[in-house]
Write a protein that holds these residues in place. Structure first.
Motif, PDB file in Angstrom:
ATOM      1  N   PHE A  59     -19.107 -11.170  38.030  1.00  0.00           N
ATOM      2  CA  PHE A  59     -19.394  -9.900  38.005  1.00  0.00           C
ATOM      3  C   PHE A  59     -18.942  -9.414  36.461  1.00  0.00           C
ATOM      4  O   PHE A  59     -19.830  -8.707  35.761  1.00  0.00           O
ATOM      5  CB  PHE A  59     -18.281  -9.123  38.893  1.00  0.00           C
ATOM      6  CG  PHE A  59     -18.045  -7.781  38.555  1.00  0.00           C
ATOM      7  CD1 PHE A  59     -17.014  -7.196  37.732  1.00  0.00           C
ATOM      8  CD2 PHE A  59     -18.891  -6.771  39.116  1.00  0.00           C
ATOM      9  CE1 PHE A  59     -16.927  -5.849  37.597  1.00  0.00           C
ATOM     10  CE2 PHE A  59     -18.851  -5.397  38.747  1.00  0.00           C
ATOM     11  CZ  PHE A  59     -17.947  -5.041  38.189  1.00  0.00           C
ATOM     12  N   THR A  76     -21.810  -7.623  33.991  1.00  0.00           N
ATOM     13  CA  THR A  76     -21.822  -6.304  33.685  1.00  0.00           C
ATOM     14  C   THR A  76     -21.270  -6.064  32.032  1.00  0.00           C
ATOM     15  O   THR A  76     -21.424  -4.974  31.692  1.00  0.00           O
ATOM     16  CB  THR A  76     -20.770  -5.505  34.331  1.00  0.00           C
ATOM     17  OG1 THR A  76     -19.360  -6.174  34.204  1.00  0.00           O
ATOM     18  CG2 THR A  76     -21.155  -5.554  35.701  1.00  0.00           C
ATOM     19  N   ASN A  77     -20.901  -7.107  31.334  1.00  0.00           N
ATOM     20  CA  ASN A  77     -20.584  -6.930  30.205  1.00  0.00           C
ATOM     21  C   ASN A  77     -21.275  -7.676  29.234  1.00  0.00           C
ATOM     22  O   ASN A  77     -21.137  -8.333  28.363  1.00  0.00           O
ATOM     23  CB  ASN A  77     -19.163  -7.498  30.006  1.00  0.00           C
ATOM     24  CG  ASN A  77     -18.406  -7.095  28.777  1.00  0.00           C
ATOM     25  OD1 ASN A  77     -18.749  -6.406  27.965  1.00  0.00           O
ATOM     26  ND2 ASN A  77     -17.419  -8.205  28.287  1.00  0.00           N
ATOM     27  N   THR A  78     -22.741  -7.095  29.139  1.00  0.00           N
ATOM     28  CA  THR A  78     -23.786  -7.810  28.254  1.00  0.00           C
ATOM     29  C   THR A  78     -23.510  -6.954  26.939  1.00  0.00           C
ATOM     30  O   THR A  78     -23.379  -5.498  26.949  1.00  0.00           O
ATOM     31  CB  THR A  78     -25.146  -7.526  28.820  1.00  0.00           C
ATOM     32  OG1 THR A  78     -25.320  -5.975  29.083  1.00  0.00           O
ATOM     33  CG2 THR A  78     -25.314  -8.133  30.163  1.00  0.00           C
TER      34      THR A  78
END
Length: 127
Positions: free
Chosen positions: A29, A33-35
Motif C-alpha cells: 500500500f 501510494t507514495n510515488t
C-alpha cells in the motif's frame, strides 16, 4: 460436577502468518501510494545539450511556470508577491514551460532577486 483436566504444558502458540500478511499488505500500500514525482504539473521543459543532472540534497522550492503564465510553487498556485516571502537561503528550481513568455520568466527571476535569493536552478531536459 464435571471435572476438566488441565494441560500440563500450557504454552500459547502464536500464529504469525496473518501478521506477515498484514505487513506485506501495508508495504505494498505505501509503495503504491507514495510515488515521487518531480513535476506534478504538465510542463514541457526546453531541451539543452550542456545540461547536467543534479541530486537534491537539501530543501528546495520548485517553481513551475505554465504556458498561460500561472505560477505554481511546490504544487500550489502562487502569486509573484508570494515569491518574495521565500527565505534568502532557499534553493529554488524553476521549471518554465518552453512556451512561457520571456517577460513572465523575468518577472519571476526579479521577485526572487528582490527576496535576496541567489541560488536558482533552471530545469531543462538533456538532449
Amino acid at each position: 460436577m464435571i471435572e476438566f483436566r488441565k494441560k500440563k504444558n500450557d504454552e500459547s502458540i502464536l500464529d504469525i502468518a496473518p501478521l506477515v500478511d498484514m505487513v506485506f499488505l501495508l508495504l505494498i500500500f505505501f509503495l503504491l501510494t507514495n510515488t515521487y514525482q518531480k513535476h506534478q504539473i504538465d510542463v514541457s521543459l526546453p531541451v539543452t545539450e550542456t545540461g547536467k543532472e543534479t541530486k537534491v540534497e537539501k530543501k528546495t522550492y520548485l517553481i513551475e511556470i505554465k504556458p498561460d503564465g500561472t505560477i505554481i510553487l511546490n504544487g500550489k498556485e502562487a502569486t509573484l508577491q508570494e515569491l518574495k516571502k521565500l527565505p534568502k537561503t532557499a534553493e529554488v528550481d524553476i521549471a518554465g514551460d518552453r512556451k512561457v513568455s520571456y517577460e513572465t520568466f523575468m518577472k519571476v527571476l526579479d521577485k526572487l532577486k528582490e527576496a535576496g535569493i541567489s541560488n536558482v536552478n533552471l530545469l531543462t531536459i538533456k538532449k
